[in-house]
Write an enzyme that holds these catalytic residues in place. Structure first.
Site, PDB file in Angstrom:
ATOM      1  CG  ASP A  85       4.275  -8.659  16.108  1.00 46.49           C
ATOM      2  OD1 ASP A  85       3.166  -9.072  15.708  1.00 46.49           O
ATOM      3  OD2 ASP A  85       5.355  -9.153  15.735  1.00 46.49           O
ATOM      4  CG  ASP A 146       2.822  -6.506   8.238  1.00 46.11           C
ATOM      5  OD1 ASP A 146       1.964  -7.210   8.779  1.00 46.11           O
ATOM      6  OD2 ASP A 146       3.884  -6.961   7.766  1.00 46.11           O
ATOM      7  CD  GLU A 180       2.891 -12.376  11.180  1.00 49.28           C
ATOM      8  OE1 GLU A 180       2.744 -12.971  10.089  1.00 49.28           O
ATOM      9  OE2 GLU A 180       3.539 -11.301  11.278  1.00 49.28           O
TER      10      GLU A 180
END
Length: 417
Positions: A85, A146, A180
């Protein structure tokens, strides 16, 4: 670098970031957004195509896979983990990746919003990428490194190991998690299915960083119950809960104790949301420090501040609720020094001096460590995350893959039957 290996990490990364996987902090489903499964399914398919026979994704969006060991040694089972995610902080829809080849140190004006400028003056790490390729978004979205950088690096590790069976290693577990970024990365994780002894998250930043310490974290909710009355006839009756919680926030220290006034190893107390009506209102806080014992000190101080405010309104009542979020993974990792030692050895094999630094935040590794999987965090190369200025160097991603190959070799070589 791996000799004569055709890295796939940049190609994979560019493919993955085009898939919208933004998680949703306001959702109670697992995963919090169904679209995260789009990437999970693709990853499972690609792992199967590599010849990793048990690769699959489950109903919650987790991807599990196993590369069997090829050594007679009883090497500990190692897991590599990244999350699929992207953060809710900045749009992840319709990401347009741009590959800037042979970067020469100039300011990068992002084409879809000329006000978005990635400058080597602000991002000094760019200066270490002169002559190398970097990847950005187009100016309207985050990039998604990320943690799709970590995902792509782990996938390229798998590709390399499947193409090079001569590399001796123990059993390797691959794990990709959803959610996360909203603190739910391990909420539905099946640890028994995973079956690993030690792990590494690929969720770090600058080349050479090795993170074995995170904040410890709690959440606090302060709820104030006021007294409601018709505002036209409210004199000496109405007690406005919204005003009281606002007064609590205003009573917080102005020059300390907050994210905007702390750095390095200092903790903080941070209001993140306020909700409610005049009759009942609440304010939510996150509490952070590297020393777990300090959380209780901060919470007691916060409660005292709130009580000092509420006591001025005799008809009002207050509830103060604390919820544990995660703990400093160093508390666990210090019991297993070989996990860090082997990572440091892998870094040094590719010419990197490990730079150990604490994370002013948390990772899946924080939770995994306390779930029985000691799990530090390794670099990926990601920079300026959660923003439209996000960028990453292709060289860093390739070095991350090289480091991972060395890491599995170190675990095999240092295992004594």
């Amino acid at each position: 670098m791996l000799q004569q290996y055709n890295f796939t990490v940049a190609e994979r990364f560019i493919k993955y970031i085009k898939i919208d996987t933004q998680s949703n902090p306001d959702s109670n489903t697992h995963p919090t957004t169904e679209k995260q499964k789009d990437l999970s399914k693709l990853l499972a398919e690609e792992l199967l195509a590599m010849g990793i026979e048990d690769a699959h994704t489950d109903e919650y969006g987790y991807v599990y896979a196993t590369i069997p060991g090829n050594t007679p040694k009883k090497v500990p089972v190692i897991c590599f983990c990244s999350h699929v995610d992207t953060a809710p902080d900045c749009s992840g829809t319709n990401v347009i990746p741009i590959l800037h080849q042979n970067y020469q140190g100039e300011e990068i004006v992002l084409p879809d919003d000329a006000t978005q400028i990635i400058s080597p003056t602000k991002y000094k790490y760019l200066q270490q990428h002169i002559g190398h390729d970097i990847i950005t978004a187009s100016g309207l979205t985050l990039l998604g490194s990320d943690d799709k950088a970590g995902v792509a690096e782990i996938m390229d590790l798998c590709n390399y190991l499947m193409l090079h069976p001569e590399v001796k290693h123990g059993t390797i577990k691959i794990l990709f998690t959803p959610d996360e970024e909203v603190g739910q990365g391990t909420a539905k994780l099946d640890m028994q299915k995973l079956g690993a002894d030690f792990g590494y998250t690929l969720d770090g930043g600058e080349l050479g960083t090795l993170e074995d310490e995170t904040f410890s974290a709690d959440g606090v909710t302060i709820t104030v119950n006021g007294v409601i009355a018709h505002p036209g006839y409210a004199k000496n009756t109405l007690v406005n809960a919204l005003k009281i919680v606002s007064e609590i926030v205003a009573a917080l220290p102005a020059t300390e104790w907050s994210p905007e006034t702390t750095s390095h190893r200092q903790g903080f107390v941070h209001p993140v949301a306020m909700n409610g009506l005049a009759e009942k209102a609440s304010v939510q806080f996150i509490i952070r420090d590297f020393e777990t014992a300090n959380l209780k000190i901060y919470e007691d101080k916060l409660k005292a501040i709130a009580e000092t405010v509420v006591v001025k309104y005799p008809k009002a009542t207050m509830q103060f609720e604390v919820q544990e979020q995660y703990r400093n993974m160093k508390e666990v990792l210090d019991q297993y020094p070989q996990v860090i030692a082997n990572a440091e050895a892998a870094y040094k094999r590719i010419g990197l001096q490990p730079v150990k630094e604490p994370i002013r935040g948390g990772t899946d590794g924080s939770r995994l460590s306390f779930m029985g999987l000691p799990c530090p965090n390794l670099f990926t190369g990601m920079q300026a995350i959660h923003s439209k200025h996000e960028w990453i160097g292709v060289r860093d991603m390739q070095l991350a893959v090289t480091m991972l190959v060395e890491l599995v070799k170190v675990w095999e070589e240092t295992t004594v039957d």
